[in-house]
Motif scaffolding. Structure first.
Motif, PDB file in Angstrom:
ATOM      1  N   ASP A 127      -6.193   9.333   0.500  1.00 15.47           N
ATOM      2  CA  ASP A 127      -5.528  10.615   0.330  1.00 15.47           C
ATOM      3  C   ASP A 127      -6.539  11.674  -0.089  1.00 15.47           C
ATOM      4  O   ASP A 127      -7.747  11.412  -0.200  1.00 15.47           O
ATOM      5  CB  ASP A 127      -4.361  10.514  -0.652  1.00 15.47           C
ATOM      6  CG  ASP A 127      -4.807  10.334  -2.107  1.00 15.47           C
ATOM      7  OD1 ASP A 127      -6.030  10.342  -2.388  1.00 15.47           O
ATOM      8  OD2 ASP A 127      -3.925  10.183  -2.966  1.00 15.47           O
ATOM      9  N   GLY A 128      -6.054  12.895  -0.316  1.00 12.80           N
ATOM     10  CA  GLY A 128      -6.950  14.007  -0.610  1.00 12.80           C
ATOM     11  C   GLY A 128      -7.770  13.822  -1.872  1.00 12.80           C
ATOM     12  O   GLY A 128      -8.872  14.358  -1.998  1.00 12.80           O
ATOM     13  N   SER A 129      -7.274  13.013  -2.845  1.00 12.58           N
ATOM     14  CA  SER A 129      -8.010  12.784  -4.094  1.00 12.58           C
ATOM     15  C   SER A 129      -9.022  11.657  -3.968  1.00 12.58           C
ATOM     16  O   SER A 129      -9.787  11.405  -4.892  1.00 12.58           O
ATOM     17  CB  SER A 129      -7.034  12.448  -5.224  1.00 12.58           C
ATOM     18  OG  SER A 129      -6.413  11.179  -4.982  1.00 12.58           O
ATOM     19  N   GLY A 130      -9.002  10.949  -2.828  1.00 12.25           N
ATOM     20  CA  GLY A 130      -9.921   9.844  -2.625  1.00 12.25           C
ATOM     21  C   GLY A 130      -9.319   8.483  -2.893  1.00 12.25           C
ATOM     22  O   GLY A 130      -9.973   7.458  -2.678  1.00 12.25           O
ATOM     23  N   GLN A 131      -8.068   8.427  -3.370  1.00 10.50           N
ATOM     24  CA  GLN A 131      -7.465   7.141  -3.697  1.00 10.50           C
ATOM     25  C   GLN A 131      -7.149   6.350  -2.433  1.00 10.50           C
ATOM     26  O   GLN A 131      -6.713   6.903  -1.422  1.00 10.50           O
ATOM     27  CB  GLN A 131      -6.199   7.338  -4.523  1.00 10.50           C
ATOM     28  CG  GLN A 131      -5.624   6.021  -5.055  1.00 10.50           C
ATOM     29  CD  GLN A 131      -4.545   6.229  -6.108  1.00 10.50           C
ATOM     30  OE1 GLN A 131      -4.128   7.363  -6.346  1.00 10.50           O
ATOM     31  NE2 GLN A 131      -4.113   5.163  -6.737  1.00 10.50           N
ATOM     32  N   LEU A 132      -7.366   5.028  -2.512  1.00 16.77           N
ATOM     33  CA  LEU A 132      -7.128   4.134  -1.386  1.00 16.77           C
ATOM     34  C   LEU A 132      -5.696   3.627  -1.420  1.00 16.77           C
ATOM     35  O   LEU A 132      -5.211   3.154  -2.457  1.00 16.77           O
ATOM     36  CB  LEU A 132      -8.112   2.959  -1.440  1.00 16.77           C
ATOM     37  CG  LEU A 132      -8.037   1.928  -0.312  1.00 16.77           C
ATOM     38  CD1 LEU A 132      -8.390   2.572   1.023  1.00 16.77           C
ATOM     39  CD2 LEU A 132      -8.971   0.762  -0.614  1.00 16.77           C
ATOM     40  N   PHE A 133      -5.022   3.710  -0.264  1.00 17.13           N
ATOM     41  CA  PHE A 133      -3.641   3.264  -0.131  1.00 17.13           C
ATOM     42  C   PHE A 133      -3.541   2.198   0.948  1.00 17.13           C
ATOM     43  O   PHE A 133      -4.362   2.140   1.884  1.00 17.13           O
ATOM     44  CB  PHE A 133      -2.721   4.432   0.248  1.00 17.13           C
ATOM     45  CG  PHE A 133      -2.411   5.367  -0.895  1.00 17.13           C
ATOM     46  CD1 PHE A 133      -1.234   5.240  -1.607  1.00 17.13           C
ATOM     47  CD2 PHE A 133      -3.297   6.365  -1.255  1.00 17.13           C
ATOM     48  CE1 PHE A 133      -0.948   6.094  -2.660  1.00 17.13           C
ATOM     49  CE2 PHE A 133      -3.024   7.228  -2.299  1.00 17.13           C
ATOM     50  CZ  PHE A 133      -1.841   7.096  -3.009  1.00 17.13           C
ATOM     51  N   LEU A 134      -2.535   1.356   0.823  1.00 15.92           N
ATOM     52  CA  LEU A 134      -2.196   0.374   1.860  1.00 15.92           C
ATOM     53  C   LEU A 134      -0.778   0.626   2.329  1.00 15.92           C
ATOM     54  O   LEU A 134       0.147   0.720   1.514  1.00 15.92           O
ATOM     55  CB  LEU A 134      -2.299  -1.054   1.305  1.00 15.92           C
ATOM     56  CG  LEU A 134      -1.696  -2.168   2.174  1.00 15.92           C
ATOM     57  CD1 LEU A 134      -2.466  -2.307   3.473  1.00 15.92           C
ATOM     58  CD2 LEU A 134      -1.658  -3.492   1.410  1.00 15.92           C
ATOM     59  N   TRP A 135      -0.625   0.773   3.646  1.00 16.25           N
ATOM     60  CA  TRP A 135       0.708   0.846   4.251  1.00 16.25           C
ATOM     61  C   TRP A 135       0.888  -0.382   5.130  1.00 16.25           C
ATOM     62  O   TRP A 135      -0.047  -0.806   5.822  1.00 16.25           O
ATOM     63  CB  TRP A 135       0.854   2.091   5.137  1.00 16.25           C
ATOM     64  CG  TRP A 135       0.680   3.403   4.448  1.00 16.25           C
ATOM     65  CD1 TRP A 135       1.073   3.735   3.191  1.00 16.25           C
ATOM     66  CD2 TRP A 135       0.064   4.575   4.991  1.00 16.25           C
ATOM     67  NE1 TRP A 135       0.740   5.027   2.903  1.00 16.25           N
ATOM     68  CE2 TRP A 135       0.120   5.582   3.998  1.00 16.25           C
ATOM     69  CE3 TRP A 135      -0.519   4.884   6.205  1.00 16.25           C
ATOM     70  CZ2 TRP A 135      -0.377   6.859   4.188  1.00 16.25           C
ATOM     71  CZ3 TRP A 135      -1.026   6.155   6.406  1.00 16.25           C
ATOM     72  CH2 TRP A 135      -0.957   7.126   5.406  1.00 16.25           C
ATOM     73  N   GLN A 136       2.108  -0.922   5.151  1.00 10.30           N
ATOM     74  CA  GLN A 136       2.415  -2.041   6.027  1.00 10.30           C
ATOM     75  C   GLN A 136       3.639  -1.677   6.868  1.00 10.30           C
ATOM     76  O   GLN A 136       4.625  -1.155   6.368  1.00 10.30           O
ATOM     77  CB  GLN A 136       2.679  -3.314   5.216  1.00 10.30           C
ATOM     78  CG  GLN A 136       1.416  -3.812   4.503  1.00 10.30           C
ATOM     79  CD  GLN A 136       1.625  -5.118   3.772  1.00 10.30           C
ATOM     80  OE1 GLN A 136       2.620  -5.298   3.093  1.00 10.30           O
ATOM     81  NE2 GLN A 136       0.665  -6.029   3.893  1.00 10.30           N
ATOM     82  N   PHE A 137       3.527  -1.954   8.178  1.00 10.32           N
ATOM     83  CA  PHE A 137       4.569  -1.603   9.126  1.00 10.32           C
ATOM     84  C   PHE A 137       4.989  -2.850   9.894  1.00 10.32           C
ATOM     85  O   PHE A 137       4.166  -3.731  10.183  1.00 10.32           O
ATOM     86  CB  PHE A 137       4.068  -0.545  10.119  1.00 10.32           C
ATOM     87  CG  PHE A 137       3.715   0.767   9.489  1.00 10.32           C
ATOM     88  CD1 PHE A 137       4.655   1.769   9.360  1.00 10.32           C
ATOM     89  CD2 PHE A 137       2.441   1.001   8.990  1.00 10.32           C
ATOM     90  CE1 PHE A 137       4.334   2.975   8.768  1.00 10.32           C
ATOM     91  CE2 PHE A 137       2.109   2.203   8.394  1.00 10.32           C
ATOM     92  CZ  PHE A 137       3.053   3.199   8.289  1.00 10.32           C
ATOM     93  N   ASN A 138       6.287  -2.894  10.243  1.00 14.72           N
ATOM     94  CA  ASN A 138       6.740  -4.015  11.061  1.00 14.72           C
ATOM     95  C   ASN A 138       6.494  -3.723  12.534  1.00 14.72           C
ATOM     96  O   ASN A 138       5.900  -2.695  12.892  1.00 14.72           O
ATOM     97  CB  ASN A 138       8.218  -4.333  10.784  1.00 14.72           C
ATOM     98  CG  ASN A 138       9.146  -3.176  11.135  1.00 14.72           C
ATOM     99  OD1 ASN A 138       8.773  -2.278  11.891  1.00 14.72           O
ATOM    100  ND2 ASN A 138      10.354  -3.189  10.590  1.00 14.72           N
ATOM    101  N   ALA A 139       6.966  -4.622  13.404  1.00 15.41           N
ATOM    102  CA  ALA A 139       6.698  -4.479  14.839  1.00 15.41           C
ATOM    103  C   ALA A 139       7.358  -3.240  15.427  1.00 15.41           C
ATOM    104  O   ALA A 139       6.988  -2.797  16.521  1.00 15.41           O
ATOM    105  CB  ALA A 139       7.168  -5.723  15.591  1.00 15.41           C
ATOM    106  N   SER A 140       8.347  -2.680  14.721  1.00 17.11           N
ATOM    107  CA  SER A 140       8.997  -1.447  15.188  1.00 17.11           C
ATOM    108  C   SER A 140       8.358  -0.217  14.556  1.00 17.11           C
ATOM    109  O   SER A 140       8.900   0.880  14.665  1.00 17.11           O
ATOM    110  CB  SER A 140      10.494  -1.474  14.859  1.00 17.11           C
ATOM    111  OG  SER A 140      11.128  -2.533  15.521  1.00 17.11           O
ATOM    112  N   HIS A 141       7.222  -0.427  13.863  1.00 14.86           N
ATOM    113  CA  HIS A 141       6.447   0.657  13.251  1.00 14.86           C
ATOM    114  C   HIS A 141       7.207   1.339  12.123  1.00 14.86           C
ATOM    115  O   HIS A 141       6.979   2.509  11.831  1.00 14.86           O
ATOM    116  CB  HIS A 141       6.014   1.684  14.306  1.00 14.86           C
ATOM    117  CG  HIS A 141       5.512   1.059  15.547  1.00 14.86           C
ATOM    118  ND1 HIS A 141       4.453   0.181  15.561  1.00 14.86           N
ATOM    119  CD2 HIS A 141       5.959   1.126  16.830  1.00 14.86           C
ATOM    120  CE1 HIS A 141       4.253  -0.239  16.793  1.00 14.86           C
ATOM    121  NE2 HIS A 141       5.146   0.307  17.568  1.00 14.86           N
TER     122      HIS A 141
END
Length: 927
Positions: A663-677
């Motif tokens: 993100d804009g502050s530099g923090q690392l994020f994890l997103w997880q999506f299923n097969a339908s996104h």
């Protein structure tokens, strides 16, 4: 009319006589239809808009509007009727005052026809045509009978050009028709708005048949806008025969006159280019004595009224044009109304709102409104900076900028040299920067929020002095750390007066820390004024350390990528395509990551992550030939400061697709999506002590593996120097940093030995069905030769097929009906579900409605998963499910996919579409 032709191939590579025959048709049509409009057509040999023609197709055409292939216009019946009546077009006196019974209130038309009717004044490309490259198939002689085994090329060109000009039917589409369909009759006084019966062309209310239309349900399979074979050897026939001249007949001319290409030009009013200091085609200028120009009937008198006062007048010249000089006019808005007076005729008045202001520069689509918007910046009377957005010559947005609650003022020497992106990465909604060149030449950037209040500022310096640019230089992008120099670094991309692309890197104190003047094969790498940089920095092509990629959006919207080495020399390039056509993005789209094979489709595959204008995250996969092979539109939105720094099919072994973002502050994020996104997991990654993991703009998540010591999944964070540090992931946190090995020695996402994913988009596989369904599909409509050796001439349209945003077409609803209920939709059900989609529902909502209906429950309500999938195959494909397909889809249901999701996946598969329409459905996309 004046037809301009752009040839895709060099003249030397085209057959002798090809160019002269095309130019002959353009000149002939110019003389036949002297409407004062310009029509631009792209001409291809062996292809149309880059798509190869089948060897048995003589020609194909593809309309374009607002710079987008396959687009057209939707106009009200009353406006079309009024325009035809004003032209005294043949048959116009038979048109009723309101839309005929059984016909919609709006009509489809091509951009060229809309211009002929005076309903738009837009410029740009009007369409594409392409002709067969089969050797010796054409005779290029003009008005010369061809040999018995060759086709008359001039007639084929006339056929395709006339389709770009609006000679098309809409009756094969759902609830649609075109101006030409107004003259289609089944009998005296009985218009024919269906495709299931014989019909003919008439301009006297059906009393007299001038020729019979083609009808694919009663004999032929070609275009409804073509003549039936009974027309004889005619250029507009559905089929062409060799050895004869297929002429452009008097009936053909009458037809073109009837749909708006008459001898009476429309009344048009516009600001003369020499008086326009704002957006080309716009209505804002700093010229206080502007010249107003237009077109009209030769010899007619034009009266121009200003602000309701006295008029000025002039006579339309022999070339159909007129001009009137005004002024001086005061700053502000002015209402102009033009009328035309000529013996025995009358036309509706045409109005124009003209704004006189101090224009100081343009900046593309600053407000990200889309629709080919362009922004002109104005210095108000008190010095305040203002921005006006125009689309199609009409003002659609405006801003008066402020700073600390007061007007943000600029002096008379300041000009705007670019803007639009969130340069400072402040991340808030609507954050955009305006780049200014001060009177001294210094480059400045001011950031404004959605309320147009200043939130950041920079006066750039170089070696302690002001960083200056000349008046010919413009900014074409910026914000990302292109050179990977570290935290706080940002790059400004400039287009020099010579056209060369340059990049300047600035630190958090706005001091220059790096620069590049890009080259290609030893010469300056140049771009035109319509090209912009929409992302870059990462090594998209994987060419090695020191490589950086610049993503460009060309003037026609195509996405391109150029790779540069540490010496800023071009080392790779890609012009991306989708189903043979240029892959285009709008001016609000930005690149937020890419390079890895997110979909796991195999060697050479790379993904580009984009942020659409509405903030939605999208992913497009391209193969080694830069052709689109997969797509995803993810649920949710991201702000302009967020970038994707790594992604993979299942990096952490959760059964989900993983995306890492900064993100804009530099923090690392994890997103997880299923097969339908759809978003199924979200976390701000922290270390073992609960502290946020913060990375700079040069760091990426570039690998994954199983840590043999801990047994945990681990990921590699790679810094700008190419060094990797591995972190174990315990399900909630990143722990135990270790390694520090070179990035070149680690394992990439695509080489994990993970389970492979099938790329089959057909009904036989659940893998990637949703991803493929969201991809924009397009193709030229051409048909095979018939048994008599004739060839079909056909126009092409673009079909936009989306999983969750299908548009207004009934095609997807019909496919769901057939898949779930095994029959076509009933009219009441179709109308209700179409209205539901127009209100914002997706196809999964439609599928749930059908699944919950009394009809479905009474027939199929008690099925288990295996029986349910088998029932879908029977409805969609007419045969039982094969073992692999049955297993794939039942597994999907067992792992969380809903029955509605599976129904949509099978109904939207290409196999299902081919089953119900072997020739391919075509949907005319409306703007």
């Amino acid at each position: 009319m004046q037809i301009f032709t752009n040839f895709d191939q060099s003249f030397s590579s085209l057959p002798t006589g090809f160019v002269s025959a095309v130019n002959y048709v353009a000149s002939y049509f110019d003389s036949l239809f002297p409407s004062n409009v310009f029509v631009t057509i792209d001409v291809g040999y062996g292809e149309v808009q880059g798509r190869t023609l089948p060897s048995n197709a003589l020609g194909a055409s593809l309309p374009a509007a607002n710079g987008i292939a396959g687009n057209g216009f939707l106009e009200s019946y009353s406006s079309v009727r009024n325009a035809l009546v004003a032209q005294n077009a043949p048959g116009a006196n038979t048109l009723p005052a309101s839309a005929p019974a059984g016909a919609p209130a709006n009509l489809l038309m091509t951009q060229a026809e809309a211009k002929a009717l005076g309903l738009t004044f837009g410029g740009g490309l009007d369409g594409y045509v392409g002709f067969s490259a089969v050797p010796n198939i054409f005779s290029y002689g003009i008005n010369v009978t061809p040999p018995s085994n060759e086709y008359y090329f001039v007639g084929v060109v006339e056929h395709e050009f006339s389709e770009i000009m609006g000679r098309i039917s809409g009756l094969n589409l759902s609830n649609a028709y075109t101006p030409m369909d107004l003259f289609r009759y089944a009998g005296a006084g009985a218009r024919q708005f269906t495709t299931g019966a014989n019909s003919y062309f008439s301009i006297d209310g059906g009393q007299t048949s001038l020729d019979s239309w083609n009808n694919f349900q009663t004999g032929n399979s070609g275009d409804l806008g073509d003549w039936a074979p009974s027309a004889g050897n005619d250029a507009l026939n559905d089929n062409s025969r060799p050895g004869v001249i297929n002429a452009f007949s008097s009936t053909d001319i009458t037809l073109m006159n009837a749909i708006g290409w008459s001898n009476r030009p429309p009344l048009q009013v516009m600001l003369a280019p020499g008086s326009n200091s704002g957006v080309p085609g716009g209505t804002i200028t700093d010229v206080t004595t502007p010249v107003i120009v237009g077109t009209g009937l030769v010899g007619a008198t034009i009266f121009l009224f200003v602000d309701g006062g006295a008029s000025k007048s002039t006579t339309v010249a022999a070339d159909g044009t007129w001009s009137i000089a005004l002024g001086p006019l005061s700053f502000g808005g002015h209402s102009l109304v033009a009328t035309e007076a000529a013996s025995g005729t009358s036309v509706l008045p045409v109005s124009l709102t003209l704004t006189i202001a101090d224009t100081i520069g343009n900046a593309g689509d600053y407000f990200n409104l889309g629709n080919s918007g362009q922004t002109v910046f104005v210095r108000g009377g008190t010095g305040q900076l203002q921005a006006w957005e125009f689309a199609g010559g009409q003002a659609v947005g405006a801003a008066g900028f402020t700073n600390a609650g007061a007007a943000f003022n600029v002096d008379a020497a300041t000009t705007v040299v670019g803007g639009g992106q969130d340069f400072f990465n402040l991340g808030g909604p609507g954050e955009r920067a305006v780049f200014l060149r001060s009177g001294s030449g210094q480059l400045q950037a001011w950031e404004f929020d959605s309320l147009n209040q200043a939130t950041g500022a920079a006066g750039f310096t170089n070696a302690g002095a002001a960083f200056t640019i000349d008046a010919a230089t413009a900014t074409v992008g910026g914000g990302e750390d292109f050179f990977g120099l570290g935290i706080g670094e940002r790059t400004v991309f400039l287009r020099a007066g010579s056209g060369q692309l340059q990049a300047w890197e600035f630190n958090s104190a706005n001091q220059a820390t790096g620069a590049a003047g890009f080259t290609d094969a030893g010469a300056a790498f140049t771009i035109d004024s319509a090209t912009s940089v929409i992302g870059g920095g990462q090594d998209f092509f994987g060419l090695g350390f020191g490589q950086h990629t610049a993503f460009l959006r060309t003037g026609n919207g195509q996405l391109q990528a150029w790779e540069f080495n540490g010496l800023n020399q071009a080392t790779g390039a890609a012009g991306f395509t989708n189903v043979g056509a240029a892959f285009t993005v709008d001016s609000a789209t930005t690149i937020v990551g890419g390079g890895q094979d997110y979909f796991g489709l195999g060697a050479g595959e790379r993904t580009v992550f984009m942020r659409a204008g509405n903030g939605q995250l999208e992913a497009w996969e391209f193969n080694g030939l830069n052709q689109a092979t997969g797509a995803a539109a993810f649920s949710g939105a991201i702000d302009t400061a967020t970038t994707v720094v790594g992604a993979g099919e299942d990096v952490l072994g959760s059964g989900q697709r993983d995306i890492f973002a900064r993100d804009g502050s530099g923090q690392l994020f994890l997103w997880q999506f299923n097969a339908s996104h759809q978003l199924t997991g979200y976390a701000a990654l922290k270390d073992a002590n609960g502290a946020a993991i913060v990375i700079d703009t040069a760091t990426t998540v570039a690998g994954a593996a199983i840590d043999p010591a801990s047994g945990l999944h681990e990921i590699a964070l790679v810094d700008g120097s190419g060094n990797a540090v591995w972190w174990d992931f315990n399900g909630t946190s990143l722990i135990n940093p270790h390694g520090g090995v070179s990035a070149f020695a680690m394992t990439s996402f695509s080489d994990q030995g993970q389970a492979s994913t099938s790329t089959d988009a057909g009904a036989g596989s659940a893998s990637n069905a949703s991803a493929d369904a969201t991809a924009s599909q397009s193709g030229a409509s051409v048909a095979d030769a018939d048994s008599a050796g004739t060839f079909t001439l056909s126009h092409a349209v673009v079909s936009t097929l989306q999983s969750d945003l299908p548009g207004t077409s009934a095609t997807e609803i019909g496919l769901l009906y057939e898949t779930l209920l095994h029959h076509a939709p009933v009219p009441t059900g179709l109308a209700a579900l179409t209205a539901e989609i127009m209100a914002g529902a997706g196809l999964t909502d439609v599928a749930n409605d059908i699944l919950g209906s009394a009809e479905y429950q009474s027939q199929f309500g008690g099925l288990d998963n295996s029986q349910f999938v088998s029932q879908l195959f029977e409805g969609a494909l007419g045969h039982p499910a094969d073992a692999a397909g049955l297993q794939s889809w039942t597994d999907a249901l067992a792992h969380g996919e809903t029955r509605a999701d599976v129904a949509v996946g099978i109904a939207e598969s290409q196999e299902t579409r081919d089953h119900f329409s072997p020739a391919g459905d075509t949907i005319f996309r409306i703007v």
